[in-house]
Design a protein around this motif. Structure first.
Motif, short mmCIF file in Angstrom:
data_model
loop_
_atom_site.label_atom_id
_atom_site.label_comp_id
_atom_site.label_asym_id
_atom_site.label_seq_id
_atom_site.Cartn_x
_atom_site.Cartn_y
_atom_site.Cartn_z
N GLY A 27 22.29 15.76 -12.79
CA GLY A 27 23.72 15.85 -13.01
C GLY A 27 24.31 14.57 -13.57
N ASN A 28 23.49 13.81 -14.29
CA ASN A 28 23.91 12.53 -14.84
C ASN A 28 24.50 12.75 -16.24
OD1 ASN A 28 24.09 9.94 -15.97
ND2 ASN A 28 22.39 9.20 -14.70
N LEU A 29 25.78 13.10 -16.28
CA LEU A 29 26.45 13.43 -17.54
C LEU A 29 26.44 12.27 -18.54
CD1 LEU A 29 27.88 15.58 -19.19
CD2 LEU A 29 30.02 14.92 -18.07
N PRO A 30 26.72 11.03 -18.13
CA PRO A 30 26.68 9.93 -19.12
C PRO A 30 25.31 9.80 -19.79
CG PRO A 30 27.83 9.20 -17.16
CD PRO A 30 27.23 10.55 -16.84
N ASN A 31 24.23 9.97 -19.03
CA ASN A 31 22.89 9.89 -19.63
C ASN A 31 22.60 11.08 -20.54
OD1 ASN A 31 22.32 7.44 -18.50
ND2 ASN A 31 20.70 8.18 -17.15
N VAL A 32 23.03 12.26 -20.15
CA VAL A 32 22.85 13.45 -21.00
C VAL A 32 23.53 13.21 -22.35
CG1 VAL A 32 23.47 15.88 -21.31
CG2 VAL A 32 22.50 15.11 -19.14
N ILE A 33 24.77 12.74 -22.31
CA ILE A 33 25.51 12.50 -23.54
C ILE A 33 24.84 11.41 -24.37
CG2 ILE A 33 27.70 11.62 -24.47
CD1 ILE A 33 29.07 13.14 -22.11
N ALA A 34 24.43 10.32 -23.73
CA ALA A 34 23.78 9.22 -24.45
C ALA A 34 22.48 9.68 -25.10
CB ALA A 34 23.51 8.06 -23.50
N LEU A 35 21.68 10.44 -24.37
CA LEU A 35 20.40 10.92 -24.92
C LEU A 35 20.62 11.88 -26.08
CD1 LEU A 35 18.57 11.32 -21.52
CD2 LEU A 35 17.90 9.74 -23.35
N LEU A 36 21.60 12.76 -25.97
CA LEU A 36 21.86 13.70 -27.06
C LEU A 36 22.56 13.04 -28.24
CD1 LEU A 36 22.74 16.91 -25.06
CD2 LEU A 36 20.75 16.52 -26.54
N THR A 37 23.23 11.93 -28.01
CA THR A 37 23.80 11.17 -29.12
C THR A 37 22.68 10.55 -29.95
OG1 THR A 37 25.83 10.73 -27.89
CG2 THR A 37 25.33 9.23 -29.71
N LEU A 38 21.65 10.05 -29.26
CA LEU A 38 20.51 9.45 -29.96
C LEU A 38 19.61 10.50 -30.61
CD1 LEU A 38 19.46 6.71 -27.37
CD2 LEU A 38 20.54 6.36 -29.60
N GLN A 39 19.43 11.63 -29.94
CA GLN A 39 18.53 12.68 -30.42
C GLN A 39 19.21 14.04 -30.28
OE1 GLN A 39 15.52 12.54 -31.77
NE2 GLN A 39 15.24 10.33 -31.60
N PRO A 40 20.14 14.37 -31.17
CA PRO A 40 20.86 15.65 -31.05
C PRO A 40 19.93 16.87 -31.07
CG PRO A 40 21.81 14.29 -32.79
CD PRO A 40 20.60 13.58 -32.29
N ASN A 41 18.81 16.75 -31.75
CA ASN A 41 17.88 17.88 -31.82
C ASN A 41 17.23 18.18 -30.47
OD1 ASN A 41 16.44 15.39 -32.13
ND2 ASN A 41 14.65 16.54 -32.82
N HIS A 42 17.34 17.28 -29.52
CA HIS A 42 16.76 17.53 -28.19
C HIS A 42 17.52 18.59 -27.41
CE1 HIS A 42 13.99 13.78 -27.73
NE2 HIS A 42 13.56 14.66 -28.62
N ILE A 43 18.65 19.05 -27.93
CA ILE A 43 19.33 20.17 -27.29
C ILE A 43 18.38 21.38 -27.25
CG2 ILE A 43 20.44 21.14 -29.36
CD1 ILE A 43 22.00 20.82 -25.85
#
Length: 111
Positions: free
Chosen positions: A54-70
């Motif tokens: 449930g770590n929303l800041p990390n989810v956003i940061a990781l998807l900002t770096l790698q949007p394809n990881h969605i």
């Protein structure tokens, strides 16, 4: 039965290594999902872990770096959306759907 009481395949299920199927039981993992570069796989797993916690800041940061990881899927074909939903992380679920257009009808290893 080749399934446990929880519906998961038993260890003695017959596996067909060429197509990653349990005969008559469905898909384990696609070759595409498991043939990812190890470093990229590790990065995708970080996203799934952040979603599970449930770590929303990390989810956003990781998807900002790698949007394809969605669309990243682990060996059991689970996405961050699967993991967040199974852990009851509603803010993560809503963010993945509304901000990142996470596909909502993907099946995992068990359907």
């Amino acid at each position: 039965s080749s399934r446990s009481e929880h519906g998961r395949p038993r260890a003695n299920s017959y596996l067909d290594d060429t197509v990653h199927l349990i005969k008559g039981r469905g898909i384990l993992a696609s070759k595409k999902d498991v043939s990812v570069d190890p470093d990229e796989f590790a990065e995708g797993c970080k996203l799934l872990q952040a979603a599970a916690l449930g770590n929303l800041p990390n989810v956003i940061a990781l998807l900002t770096l790698q949007p394809n990881h969605i669309n990243f899927r682990d060996y059991d074909r689970r996405t961050a959306l699967h993991v967040a939903a199974s852990e009851g992380k509603l803010k993560i679920v809503m963010t993945l759907i509304e901000k990142y257009d996470s596909p909502i009808n993907r099946s995992d290893r068990w359907g």
